[in-house]
Design a protein around this motif. Structure first.
Motif, PDB file in Angstrom:
ATOM      1  N   LYS A 112       0.828  -1.206   0.000  1.00 41.80           N
ATOM      2  CA  LYS A 112       0.000   0.000   0.000  1.00 41.80           C
ATOM      3  C   LYS A 112       0.868   1.265   0.000  1.00 41.80           C
ATOM      4  O   LYS A 112       0.583   2.242  -0.704  1.00 41.80           O
ATOM      5  CB  LYS A 112      -0.912  -0.008   1.231  1.00 41.80           C
ATOM      6  CG  LYS A 112      -1.912   1.151   1.271  1.00 41.80           C
ATOM      7  CD  LYS A 112      -2.921   1.062   0.131  1.00 41.80           C
ATOM      8  CE  LYS A 112      -4.080   2.029   0.314  1.00 41.80           C
ATOM      9  NZ  LYS A 112      -3.653   3.433   0.244  1.00 41.80           N
ATOM     10  N   TYR A 114       3.921   1.537  -1.172  1.00 34.66           N
ATOM     11  CA  TYR A 114       4.559   1.605  -2.485  1.00 34.66           C
ATOM     12  C   TYR A 114       3.600   2.221  -3.500  1.00 34.66           C
ATOM     13  O   TYR A 114       3.964   3.102  -4.294  1.00 34.66           O
ATOM     14  CB  TYR A 114       4.957   0.192  -2.903  1.00 34.66           C
ATOM     15  CG  TYR A 114       5.982   0.102  -4.003  1.00 34.66           C
ATOM     16  CD1 TYR A 114       6.630   1.236  -4.497  1.00 34.66           C
ATOM     17  CD2 TYR A 114       6.315  -1.127  -4.551  1.00 34.66           C
ATOM     18  CE1 TYR A 114       7.576   1.136  -5.501  1.00 34.66           C
ATOM     19  CE2 TYR A 114       7.268  -1.236  -5.555  1.00 34.66           C
ATOM     20  CZ  TYR A 114       7.890  -0.103  -6.026  1.00 34.66           C
ATOM     21  OH  TYR A 114       8.824  -0.208  -7.029  1.00 34.66           O
ATOM     22  N   GLU A 115       2.364   1.799  -3.452  1.00 37.67           N
ATOM     23  CA  GLU A 115       1.340   2.325  -4.361  1.00 37.67           C
ATOM     24  C   GLU A 115       1.088   3.810  -4.094  1.00 37.67           C
ATOM     25  O   GLU A 115       0.972   4.614  -5.025  1.00 37.67           O
ATOM     26  CB  GLU A 115       0.043   1.530  -4.181  1.00 37.67           C
ATOM     27  CG  GLU A 115      -1.086   1.952  -5.096  1.00 37.67           C
ATOM     28  CD  GLU A 115      -2.367   1.167  -4.822  1.00 37.67           C
ATOM     29  OE1 GLU A 115      -3.444   1.655  -5.194  1.00 37.67           O
ATOM     30  OE2 GLU A 115      -2.272   0.070  -4.223  1.00 37.67           O
ATOM     31  N   ASP A 116       1.023   4.185  -2.803  1.00 37.72           N
ATOM     32  CA  ASP A 116       0.785   5.588  -2.454  1.00 37.72           C
ATOM     33  C   ASP A 116       1.920   6.482  -2.943  1.00 37.72           C
ATOM     34  O   ASP A 116       1.695   7.603  -3.399  1.00 37.72           O
ATOM     35  CB  ASP A 116       0.642   5.738  -0.934  1.00 37.72           C
ATOM     36  CG  ASP A 116      -0.647   5.105  -0.413  1.00 37.72           C
ATOM     37  OD1 ASP A 116      -1.554   4.865  -1.232  1.00 37.72           O
ATOM     38  OD2 ASP A 116      -0.728   4.843   0.802  1.00 37.72           O
ATOM     39  N   GLU A 118       3.876   6.002  -5.564  1.00 36.56           N
ATOM     40  CA  GLU A 118       3.741   6.158  -7.008  1.00 36.56           C
ATOM     41  C   GLU A 118       2.641   7.154  -7.352  1.00 36.56           C
ATOM     42  O   GLU A 118       2.768   7.952  -8.283  1.00 36.56           O
ATOM     43  CB  GLU A 118       3.461   4.793  -7.654  1.00 36.56           C
ATOM     44  CG  GLU A 118       4.653   3.842  -7.596  1.00 36.56           C
ATOM     45  CD  GLU A 118       4.338   2.479  -8.183  1.00 36.56           C
ATOM     46  OE1 GLU A 118       3.143   2.107  -8.188  1.00 36.56           O
ATOM     47  OE2 GLU A 118       5.266   1.803  -8.637  1.00 36.56           O
ATOM     48  N   GLU A 119       1.550   7.121  -6.591  1.00 35.54           N
ATOM     49  CA  GLU A 119       0.444   8.048  -6.835  1.00 35.54           C
ATOM     50  C   GLU A 119       0.876   9.488  -6.564  1.00 35.54           C
ATOM     51  O   GLU A 119       0.563  10.406  -7.326  1.00 35.54           O
ATOM     52  CB  GLU A 119      -0.754   7.701  -5.945  1.00 35.54           C
ATOM     53  CG  GLU A 119      -1.495   6.445  -6.375  1.00 35.54           C
ATOM     54  CD  GLU A 119      -2.641   6.113  -5.424  1.00 35.54           C
ATOM     55  OE1 GLU A 119      -2.741   6.781  -4.372  1.00 35.54           O
ATOM     56  OE2 GLU A 119      -3.412   5.208  -5.724  1.00 35.54           O
ATOM     57  N   ASN A 361       5.790  -5.842  -5.321  1.00 36.45           N
ATOM     58  CA  ASN A 361       4.906  -5.148  -4.385  1.00 36.45           C
ATOM     59  C   ASN A 361       5.609  -4.498  -3.203  1.00 36.45           C
ATOM     60  O   ASN A 361       4.977  -3.779  -2.432  1.00 36.45           O
ATOM     61  CB  ASN A 361       3.847  -6.117  -3.854  1.00 36.45           C
ATOM     62  CG  ASN A 361       3.004  -6.716  -4.963  1.00 36.45           C
ATOM     63  OD1 ASN A 361       2.529  -5.988  -5.836  1.00 36.45           O
ATOM     64  ND2 ASN A 361       2.834  -8.022  -4.940  1.00 36.45           N
TER      65      ASN A 361
END
Length: 467
Positions: A112, A114-116, A118-119, A361
């Motif tokens: 989560k 990692y995704e944040d 990138e966003e 991930n």
């Protein structure tokens, strides 16, 4: 075998036992392929030569006693903790601890997180719209992002968040606090903050929203004077900045008389974006360089030929919320004497973080270098000092009685350009300009006007462009 200092002297017959041990434990072929020292030793045995091999520096070897301590603690937790703990959770906690103790910016990125990340670098994410860090166990606001719920609710750079709703921040990791601040758009989060100058805590209610960050904004302040606001450095900020300057010049009909670049409360972002933005305004020379322990962290970025503003005077506004990439830009323009830096001292984040993927991930974000301005200044923990310090202030026009002038005297000698008394002056613009509401911005604009008046070349250039 005889050990002398840090070398191993092996004679043919005595070395056979050592070679056999490697072969028995792991396979001779593996030992030859994986261990250069072993390969050299075996070659010496075959040739009947005396072999000298350098042993590894003991100080650089893994601390075996500490590793035993780690496994002992791991085992104790597994056996005796009040609740059963998953092995994966324990290991991830250990990784987080290793990184978080290095500095406030190094961290472990679970899926989560990692995704944040990138966003946030792409310019759209969910949350409040603030850049934060840790200070003394609390969450400190580096800067609220323009046109976001936090900025509209009144959150300010330097605010110390002590509670998120009813949960005390003390004891949380930065990642845990960020996760609490993110949430479904439309939901309310109450921030309890401490602010310098206030006698007690302040509560601010912020409604979460999808954060869409516009990196570059521009407008004309007055005829001939442009204004560009960079809110955050994203991947395409450099090209957006170049486009904004072209639009301002097209609107003016030629070269500008002056430009204000507003980096206040800009928390930074992508290093390369700051370099590209500086390159737009510099004709040559070093922009920034980084120094770290590994070769890949030692980088130098230089300007390419061509200043799109052709020497137009520039004032850059900074404050305590200007951090990281914004300090790179301000420092480069200051060292090259391409701009006057005005405002208050910047945040002082002079380190570079590298995101290192572990798998699809998971990743770690680790500080790998310090960056330096072209003149070799490290900004870490010191910040950029403005050339002209201008602190924020409220503007208030003072009413005053008009002065009598020569024109008010009965029978005064008429001037050649004197207007008739019945001719009305043009009505003032009803819309207050941005500079009239912002003391620091007004100071920047006034400085640019002064430079323009005193610079004959600048005036000739303006006249030549039809202004």
């Amino acid at each position: 075998m005889k050990r002398v200092r840090n070398t191993l002297h092996a004679f043919p017959l005595r070395s056979i036992a050592l070679a056999t041990c490697f072969a028995t434990a792991s396979g001779l072929a593996w030992a030859q392929e994986q261990n250069p020292a072993t390969e050299k030793l075996l070659e010496g045995i075959q040739n009947g030569e005396r072999v000298e091999i350098t042993l590894p520096d003991p100080e650089k070897q893994l601390p075996l006693d500490d590793l035993r301590k780690f496994t002992e603690v791991f085992s104790r937790i597994k056996d005796a903790y009040v609740e059963e703990v998953d092995d994966r959770q324990l290991l991830e906690s250990a990784i987080k601890g290793m990184l978080s103790d290095l500095d406030p910016h190094s961290t472990y990125l679970a899926p989560k997180d990692y995704e944040d990340l990138e966003e946030s670098t792409s310019g759209e994410f969910g949350g409040l719209g603030i850049e934060v860090g840790m200070e003394n166990g609390f969450v400190k606001v580096i800067a609220p992002i323009d046109d976001t719920p936090a900025q509209k609710a009144g959150v300010q750079a330097g605010d110390l968040i002590i509670k998120l709703n009813e949960k005390p921040v003390k004891g949380m990791s930065l990642e845990e606090a960020v996760q609490l601040m993110r949430g479904k758009p439309g939901t309310i989060l109450t921030l309890t903050i401490m602010r310098e100058g206030e006698t007690g805590p302040i509560e601010i209610k912020v409604e979460r929203d999808i954060i869409k960050v516009t990196s570059v904004k521009s407008r004309m302040l007055e005829n001939g004077y442009g204004y560009v606001r960079i809110t955050q450095f994203q991947a395409d900020t450099g090209s957006q900045f170049r486009d904004a300057l072209k639009k301002l010049e097209n609107k003016h009909g030629g070269n500008l008389d002056g430009l204000v670049i507003d980096l206040r409360n800009n928390p930074g972002g992508v290093l390369q974006a700051a370099v590209e933005t500086a390159d737009v305004l510099l004709d040559e020379g070093l922009i920034v360089y980084t120094e770290g322990r590994i070769q890949s962290s030692r980088l130098r970025f230089s300007a390419t030929e061509g200043d799109v503003m052709e020497g137009t005077p520039i004032v850059v506004l900074i404050n305590g919320g200007s951090a990281s990439a914004s300090e790179i830009l301000a420092g480069a323009l200051q060292d090259h004497e391409r701009a006057v830096i005005m405002g208050t001292k910047s945040f002082g984040k002079g380190s570079v973080q590298t995101v290192i993927p572990l798998d699809e991930n998971h990743a770690i974000k680790m500080t790998t270098a310090r960056y330096y301005t072209p003149n070799g200044r490290s900004i870490q923990a010191t910040g950029i000092k403005p050339d002209i310090e201008v602190r924020p202030a409220e503007l208030k026009e003072l009413d005053s009685k008009p002065f009598f002038t020569e024109a008010d005297l009965t029978g005064h000698l008429k001037g050649k350009n004197e207007k008739k008394q019945d001719q009305e002056a043009p009505a003032p613009d009803d819309t207050a300009s941005l500079a009239e509401q912002d003391y620091q911005l007004r100071s920047a604009l006034n400085l640019l006007k002064g430079i323009h008046i005193l610079n004959p070349q600048d005036k000739a250039k303006a006249q030549g462009s039809g202004q």
